[in-house]
Design a protein around this motif. Structure first.
Motif, PDB file in Angstrom:
ATOM      1  N   ALA A  74       0.740  -0.825  -0.259  1.00  0.00           N
ATOM      2  CA  ALA A  74       0.047  -0.051  -0.577  1.00  0.00           C
ATOM      3  C   ALA A  74       1.384   1.182  -0.210  1.00  0.00           C
ATOM      4  N   LEU A 124      -4.776  -6.700  -0.843  1.00  0.00           N
ATOM      5  CA  LEU A 124      -5.813  -5.377   0.063  1.00  0.00           C
ATOM      6  C   LEU A 124      -5.030  -4.774   0.167  1.00  0.00           C
ATOM      7  N   GLY A 126      -4.892  -3.083  -2.855  1.00  0.00           N
ATOM      8  CA  GLY A 126      -6.709  -1.752  -3.113  1.00  0.00           C
ATOM      9  C   GLY A 126      -6.465  -0.974  -1.732  1.00  0.00           C
ATOM     10  N   LEU A 127      -5.550  -0.869  -1.028  1.00  0.00           N
ATOM     11  CA  LEU A 127      -5.978  -0.354  -0.305  1.00  0.00           C
ATOM     12  C   LEU A 127      -4.952   1.326  -0.543  1.00  0.00           C
ATOM     13  N   TYR A 153      -4.294   2.156  -3.760  1.00  0.00           N
ATOM     14  CA  TYR A 153      -4.886   3.080  -4.512  1.00  0.00           C
ATOM     15  C   TYR A 153      -6.931   3.810  -3.815  1.00  0.00           C
ATOM     16  N   LEU A 154      -6.836   3.026  -2.651  1.00  0.00           N
ATOM     17  CA  LEU A 154      -8.382   4.399  -2.081  1.00  0.00           C
ATOM     18  C   LEU A 154      -7.799   4.635  -1.299  1.00  0.00           C
ATOM     19  N   ALA A 180     -12.030   4.455  -5.332  1.00  0.00           N
ATOM     20  CA  ALA A 180     -11.442   4.343  -4.638  1.00  0.00           C
ATOM     21  C   ALA A 180     -12.160   3.021  -4.509  1.00  0.00           C
ATOM     22  N   HIS A 230     -11.820   0.496  -7.462  1.00  0.00           N
ATOM     23  CA  HIS A 230      -9.959   0.035  -7.025  1.00  0.00           C
ATOM     24  C   HIS A 230     -10.045  -1.466  -5.708  1.00  0.00           C
ATOM     25  N   PHE A 231     -10.375  -1.171  -4.825  1.00  0.00           N
ATOM     26  CA  PHE A 231     -10.360  -2.138  -4.017  1.00  0.00           C
ATOM     27  C   PHE A 231     -11.042  -3.123  -4.036  1.00  0.00           C
ATOM     28  N   VAL A 246      -8.977  -7.177  -4.247  1.00  0.00           N
ATOM     29  CA  VAL A 246      -9.551  -8.228  -3.423  1.00  0.00           C
ATOM     30  C   VAL A 246      -9.903  -8.965  -4.541  1.00  0.00           C
ATOM     31  N   SER A 301      -6.535  -2.480 -11.720  1.00  0.00           N
ATOM     32  CA  SER A 301      -6.315  -2.877 -10.618  1.00  0.00           C
ATOM     33  C   SER A 301      -6.420  -4.742 -10.159  1.00  0.00           C
TER      34      SER A 301
END
Length: 628
Positions: A17, A136, A139-140, A142-143, A239, A242-243, A247, A294
């Motif tokens: 991340a 994760l 995803g985090l 990008y979030l 966001a 992406h997440f 996942v 993603s």
């Protein structure tokens, strides 16, 4: 002790991340904005980015071969420290040479960090759930980057945030057991489809090329950017997409579905690139683009540690180096170059990229999994049909320069400051041209009457300003009008958008202008204005509004020898010429310019101001003029 063990179990998520936050929010966004704020633009900006790419490529290839620093934790911390130093140095005033140096440090730091991280990812994620933890982390990352307060922060604050994130990561317990989890996790790779590394390299390069081209086009097109990355709701939706897809990608890769992941990534990215060619599909592009990005990003992170068929750590490291050097850095550069030079992604290129991504997958799966072949064939067929019915990006090439320029006018938000509506029975008619009619407004698709009038009305600007004047005014407004508040649009001239916008503005003129020109020629300052005219006001206004063109050291006069037809008269020449003209003729030139030449008017000046300038030019003696 328990909290420390928890950190150790999740440090892989934190590391992935953090790298995404640093790369996306600083290297791709904030650093470029900081360079522009320091006056480093156009070719010099490209030079700095080349330096960053060179550092990234060089250390992506060298890091696996730096045996003097055998400890991965130490090597990772060195890369983190270089990245932090680069981010902090970007906060200082930068000249071109220092910017190139900082850019090289950014590429160097990222090259060391990413290669060390992905090669030993299984060790940092732990023995269990490596795939899910990697998903994760992506995803985090990008979030976090799409959180509105982070996304909309000032570039320097984003740079500082990125540095602090890496400082925090460097303080984690990063020591690993070299031959532990990685061997056990890597054994799963033997059950993966044994795609040749060259096929994987080409597939990732094609995907990153599409991603970077789409990213650049969205970022540099006002209409697309407004429809995708502006507004809290849009940012949170991106966001979330992406997440969720990061996942989902991790779960699929955990079940050895790399073929499905890469196919899905292309399907989403290819559709997004096609959607960007038509404004009606902006909302779809906003969702398809992050989904595709993603999907492949998680595979790109996991490939060296748990998806590659490499037999040992050294081979994995070398594959990771070539993968990130070619697909990551070179693929990204090629995509940005396409966005800069073409301004769109040709549908034929999307199709070619699809063949590069899907052909090796299909060949391998035909031998291994007929059901998956049928599923992937269906996905490809549906994508091809969708792309066929989406308006082609090449349709833009069939438009005239005027039509393309109108799109630029809308995309850049010119209607926020300029109207295209001359109000009837008002002073507008004398200043800007013949009054607009309701029929003309309804004819416009869309109507461009404007939101506010902070600058001149543009309904008849093609008759009031020459193409050469419009070009130079867009590049540097204050070179032609020292009091202008308009920002520079020089970046539009890095591609054809600038010339297209000039063509559109030049086209803004009606055929019914004869009556207006007659009105201009019959105009003269009111008698009361002539009575109130004074030399001091005329002198002040001259140096404010006229000197940029008529003085030998004026900014515009330096430009005039190139694009303009002839040099403007000097102050002495104007003084001599004014002696042979009456006050009314001189006032008309100051107020309305000279039709069909590069001499612009100053329509916004009041009668008294025009009279004062005329008085100062006519009555000022040569000795006084020379003193200035």
């Amino acid at each position: 002790m328990r909290s420390r063990r928890c950190v150790r179990d999740w440090r892989g998520v934190i590391l992935v991340a953090a790298v995404y936050v640093y790369f996306l929010i600083f290297a791709q966004f904030a650093f470029l904005a900081i360079l522009s704020a320091n006056g480093i633009q156009a070719e010099r900006l490209k030079g700095a980015m080349v330096s960053m790419a060179f550092g990234g490529i060089l250390f992506s290839l060298l890091t696996p071969r730096i045996h003097i620093i055998g400890n991965p934790a130490l090597r990772l911390r060195i890369g983190l420290c270089i990245s932090v130093i680069a981010a902090l140095l970007s906060l200082c005033p930068l000249q071109f040479a220092s910017a190139v140096g900082v850019a090289f440090l950014i590429g160097t730091g990222l090259g060391i960090v990413t290669l060390t991280l992905v090669t030993h990812l299984a060790e940092w994620c732990g023995e269990h759930a490596t795939h899910v933890k990697s998903g994760l982390g992506v995803g985090l990352g990008y979030l976090i980057c799409n959180i509105p307060t982070v996304f909309a922060a000032t570039p320097k604050l984003q740079a500082l945030l990125s540095a602090l994130v890496f400082v925090g990561v460097a303080s984690l317990p990063l020591s690993i057991t070299p031959n532990g989890a990685s061997i056990r996790v890597h054994s799963h790779a033997q059950r993966q489809p044994n795609f040749a590394f060259l096929s994987v390299l080409i597939a990732f390069t094609a995907l990153i090329w599409l991603d970077s081209a789409a990213f650049y086009i969205i970022q540099h097109n006002g209409a697309l950017k407004a429809g995708t990355w502006e507004g809290n709701v849009r940012l949170w939706s991106i966001a979330g997409v992406h997440f969720v897809f990061a996942v989902a990608s991790a779960l699929l890769l955990r079940r050895h579905k790399i073929a499905l992941v890469l196919t899905g990534a292309f399907a989403f990215l290819g559709a997004a690139c096609a959607f960007l060619a038509h404004p009606s599909f902006t909302a779809s592009a906003r969702l398809f683009y992050p989904a595709g990005v993603s999907l492949y990003s998680v595979a790109l992170v996991l490939y060296p540690s748990s998806l590659s068929s490499a037999q040992n750590l050294n081979e994995r490291a070398r594959q990771a180096g070539w993968l990130y050097a070619i697909a990551g850095w070179i693929g990204s550069a090629l995509g940005i170059g396409m966005g800069q030079n073409l301004g769109h992604i040709p549908i034929m290129f999307v199709g070619a990229a699809g063949l590069l991504v899907l052909a090796p997958i299909s060949i391998d799966l035909t031998r291994r999994a007929p059901r998956e072949v049928a599923l992937l064939t269906s996905v490809i067929a549906i994508s091809a049909i969708a792309l066929h019915f989406i308006p082609s990006a090449n349709a833009e090439n069939s438009q005239t320069a005027i039509e393309r320029g109108k799109r630029v006018y809308i995309a850049e938000g010119c209607i926020s400051c300029h109207s295209q509506y001359v109000r009837p029975n008002t002073s507008d008619e004398l200043m800007w041209g013949p009054a607009s009619t309701p029929a003309e407004v309804h004819h416009e698709k869309p109507p461009l009457i404007g939101n506010r009038r902070q600058g001149p009305d543009l309904a008849e600007v093609g008759l009031r300003r020459s193409p050469a004047w419009l070009r130079e005014h867009l590049i540097e407004p204050r070179a032609l009008n020292g009091n202008s508040i308009m920002p520079s649009y020089a970046y539009l001239f890095e591609d054809r958008r600038g010339s297209d916008l000039v063509a559109y503005l030049t086209s803004l003129q009606s055929g019914n202008i004869a009556a207006h020109l007659a009105e201009e020629h019959s105009w003269h300052p009111a008698a009361s204005a002539m009575h109130l005219a004074n030399l001091s006001e005329g002198e002040r206004l001259y140096w404010q509004d006229c000197a940029t063109c008529h003085e030998s050291d004026g900014d515009a006069r330096k430009l005039w020898s190139g694009p303009f037809n002839q040099l403007p008269l000097s102050l002495n020449q104007m003084h001599r010429s004014a002696q042979s003209q009456n006050t009314q003729q001189l006032a008309q030139i100051i107020k309305f310019g000279i039709h069909a030449t590069d001499m612009p008017g100053h329509e916004w000046l009041s009668d008294r101001q025009v009279a004062s300038i005329s008085l100062w030019i006519r009555d000022n003696d040569s000795q006084t003029i020379t003193q200035h």
